[in-house]
Design an enzyme around this catalytic site. Structure first.
Site, short mmCIF file in Angstrom:
data_model
loop_
_atom_site.label_atom_id
_atom_site.label_comp_id
_atom_site.label_asym_id
_atom_site.label_seq_id
_atom_site.Cartn_x
_atom_site.Cartn_y
_atom_site.Cartn_z
N HIS A 1 0.82 -1.21 0.00
CA HIS A 1 0.00 0.00 0.00
C HIS A 1 0.86 1.26 0.00
O HIS A 1 0.39 2.33 0.36
CB HIS A 1 -0.92 0.00 1.22
CG HIS A 1 -1.75 -1.22 1.35
ND1 HIS A 1 -2.61 -1.64 0.34
CD2 HIS A 1 -1.85 -2.15 2.34
CE1 HIS A 1 -3.20 -2.74 0.72
NE2 HIS A 1 -2.76 -3.09 1.92
N HIS B 1 -7.28 -4.70 -1.21
CA HIS B 1 -6.70 -6.05 -1.22
C HIS B 1 -7.39 -6.91 -2.27
O HIS B 1 -7.51 -8.12 -2.11
CB HIS B 1 -6.85 -6.71 0.16
CG HIS B 1 -6.25 -5.93 1.28
ND1 HIS B 1 -7.01 -5.22 2.19
CD2 HIS B 1 -4.95 -5.72 1.62
CE1 HIS B 1 -6.21 -4.62 3.06
NE2 HIS B 1 -4.96 -4.91 2.73
N ASP C 1 5.49 5.37 -33.47
CA ASP C 1 4.52 5.25 -32.39
C ASP C 1 3.08 5.18 -32.89
O ASP C 1 2.14 5.21 -32.10
CB ASP C 1 4.66 6.40 -31.40
CG ASP C 1 4.64 7.76 -32.08
OD1 ASP C 1 4.29 7.81 -33.28
OD2 ASP C 1 5.00 8.76 -31.43
#
Length: 593
Positions: A59, A226, A423
């Site tokens: 975290h 989580h 690109d």
């Protein structure tokens, strides 16, 4: 959307400790107990209250990144998404032992509450004389979990926890006692609400590769940190101006008895601190756009935003998502609450920690200051400029139209080339410029009886509509071409081959002062230079030479431009010409007709 399963690490089991060692090197004021994974202030002021937080890793910067003067005294770190054990926590309490006491702040997750709580009780049992010197505060700020769903476990602790210990840490640094620090922290924890949203879940290093949980055009509101599932999924992904008000409604609503956690009045008197938290995988470009929409949405509903914080405060590894946290400041009639000025001053105080982000310490503006005036000074031809006409004005405009349409036709092929050699945006960039020039023709801004004005218009289109390297190169060339036309024309009022010859030669020379590319370079310079050099042989011959130079770029080693960054063997294998060179070829062949 696929889950990112690759990571930069030595080994998954050592990642947490490796990270903590790196943090201690980043901030020399820190020390590390590697056995118990406790990061702490090396030389704390033991005459002041200490603050401890912690939990599972993953975290960051929470919580270890907030250890330092002004916020936390120590952080206890478990494995990724796993609570530390009580032994680790007791070690942290011992390391920060002081005269005034210790406040332990934890996110409301079962493992954190149990292990930190167990450590507190064990410490009190072992040190009866200090039992009242350790206080415990649980923060649950998630508004996605309703009262019915969370009636046993309560609301999850999210990014609002950081605001709680930032304010409490600043108060502790001022020398306040344990009870006062605890009371302020408890009040703040009762006034924070957080809602998260994600594009996808995250993958824990060392675990089996994760599969996608969400569709390509789907988001999840209320996800935990989580990988817990959220409150609901939405498809398609709404624009921010629609998404942000929905998220804020979760926090500010008082009409849903299951989810109305904060005492918002929604009558124009509410005042807040806004935190926009990056859950790990959102670009800074997107995150600051979220900030802007959130501030506008709050101000639009009459909420006064006193402070805005933005950045990664509590992440979920590299989860592509963000959370919004509101700290509802006290109303003027709340006599028992701390003052708004006190809360804001504690929030504004500088903290000597790597994790705390810069804040302005001021109220965000309701409108963005902008320059006054009419805009670019280069929008019109100067009063002293010489007017120059084409011999056949209608044919001149027709040629420009053909060139634009030819570029638009070639866009798919140029794009294909650029997906290999660059690109992938060259074709669309040129198409945007061509379409803008056609619009200027339709408006009458490009006319054959004003060649100088037409060339300057093309230059400005390249600058504004194309952008990037190609736009700058085209704009410089056409600006220089306008200068060359004026100097080559002298007193003449009609263009000729000699005037164009001098003008394009001087334009190329001026362009060379801004780029190192020289033929052969596998760039748009190759056909442009070939065209200029062959122009004395006539316009058709010059266009043919340019076309040959553009085609030859497929065999040229890239020395400049977008292709210089592409692996050389791939370019040789694919045998594609340079997309920018092909664009010049299309323009010139269109002009020729």
């Amino acid at each position: 959307m696929s889950v990112q399963n690759k990571h930069f690490l030595n080994t998954a089991p050592t990642l947490v400790l490796d990270s903590l060692e790196g943090l201690a090197r980043l901030n020399p004021a820190l020390a590390l107990d590697p056995t118990e994974k406790v990061v702490y202030v090396q030389s704390p002021d033991r005459s002041k209250v200490a603050l401890i937080c912690g939990g599972g890793s993953g975290h960051e910067p929470a919580h270890a990144g907030f250890v330092g003067d002004g916020i936390l005294t120590a952080a206890v770190c478990g494995s990724v998404f796993a609570s530390p054990n009580a032994v680790q926590v007791r070690r942290a309490i011992d390391l920060v032992d002081n005269d005034k006491g210790t406040l332990i702040i934890v996110k409301n997750y079962t493992g954190d509450v149990l292990n930190f709580g167990l450590a507190k009780e064990q410490y009190a049992a072992l040190h009866a004389d200090k039992a009242d010197k350790v206080k415990f505060l649980i923060v649950g700020d998630d508004v996605a979990v309703g009262r019915n769903q969370g009636k046993i476990v309560g609301r999850r602790g999210l990014a609002g926890t950081v605001l709680v210990y930032k304010i409490a840490g600043a108060l502790a640094r001022r020398g306040s006692g344990l009870d006062e620090v605890y009371n302020i922290a408890e009040w703040v924890s009762s006034r924070v609400g957080t809602i998260g949203v994600g594009l996808e879940h995250t993958q824990v290093p060392g675990n089996a590769p994760a599969k996608s949980h969400l569709g390509a055009d789907e988001i999840e509101i209320g996800m935990g940190i989580h990988n817990e599932p959220g409150h609901r999924r939405i498809s398609p992904v709404p624009p921010l101006k629609e998404l942000i008000p929905q998220l804020l409604e979760f926090i500010t609503s008082t009409s849903d008895p299951d989810r109305s956690f904060l005492p918002f009045r929604n009558d124009g008197s509410d005042e807040v601190v806004l935190m926009v938290n990056n859950l790990g995988g959102v670009s800074e470009l997107e995150l600051v756009a979220v900030v802007g929409e959130a501030v506008k949405a709050l101000q639009g509903t009459g909420v006064t935003v006193h402070r805005v914080l933005s950045g990664s405060f509590m992440s979920s590894l590299n989860m592509p998502g963000f959370s919004l946290t509101l700290l509802l400041l006290p109303q003027k009639d709340e006599s028992s609450a701390p003052s708004t000025s006190l809360i804001l001053s504690l929030l504004d105080e500088k903290a000597e920690t790597p994790g705390w982000r810069w804040t302005s310490g001021s109220v965000p503006p309701s409108s963005i200051p902008q320059p006054s005036g009419s805009g670019s000074s280069a929008s019109v031809l100067g009063a002293g400029a010489h007017r120059l006409s084409a011999p056949d004005p209608a044919a001149f405009v027709a040629a420009v139209e053909r060139a634009c349409k030819r570029v638009i036709e070639e866009e798919p092929e140029i794009t294909r080339m650029d997906t290999i050699a660059g690109d992938g945006d060259c074709g669309l960039t040129l198409k945007a410029g061509a379409e803008a020039v056609l619009q200027q023709i339709q408006k009458g801004a490009i006319k054959g009886d004003d060649v100088l004005g037409a060339v300057i218009q093309v230059s400005q289109v390249a600058e504004k509509e194309m952008g990037g390297t190609s736009g700058a190169l085209y704009s410089i060339f056409f600006s220089a071409l306008a200068q060359g036309l004026q100097s080559s024309a002298g007193s003449q009022s009609t263009t000729s081959d000699d005037i164009w010859k001098g003008a394009i030669s001087s334009a190329l020379a001026k362009l060379y002062t801004y780029t190192r590319a020289r033929p052969p370079s596998r760039t748009l310079i190759d056909p442009l230079a070939a065209f200029v050099q062959s122009f004395p042989n006539g316009f058709p011959a010059a266009v043919k030479a340019a076309a040959g130079a553009a085609d030859a770029t497929k065999d040229v080693e890239a020395k400049a431009g977008r292709s210089a960054y592409v692996e050389g063997d791939r370019l040789k294998k694919e045998k594609v010409p340079d997309p920018g060179a092909w664009g010049v070829k299309a323009i010139l062949e269109g002009l020729l007709g």
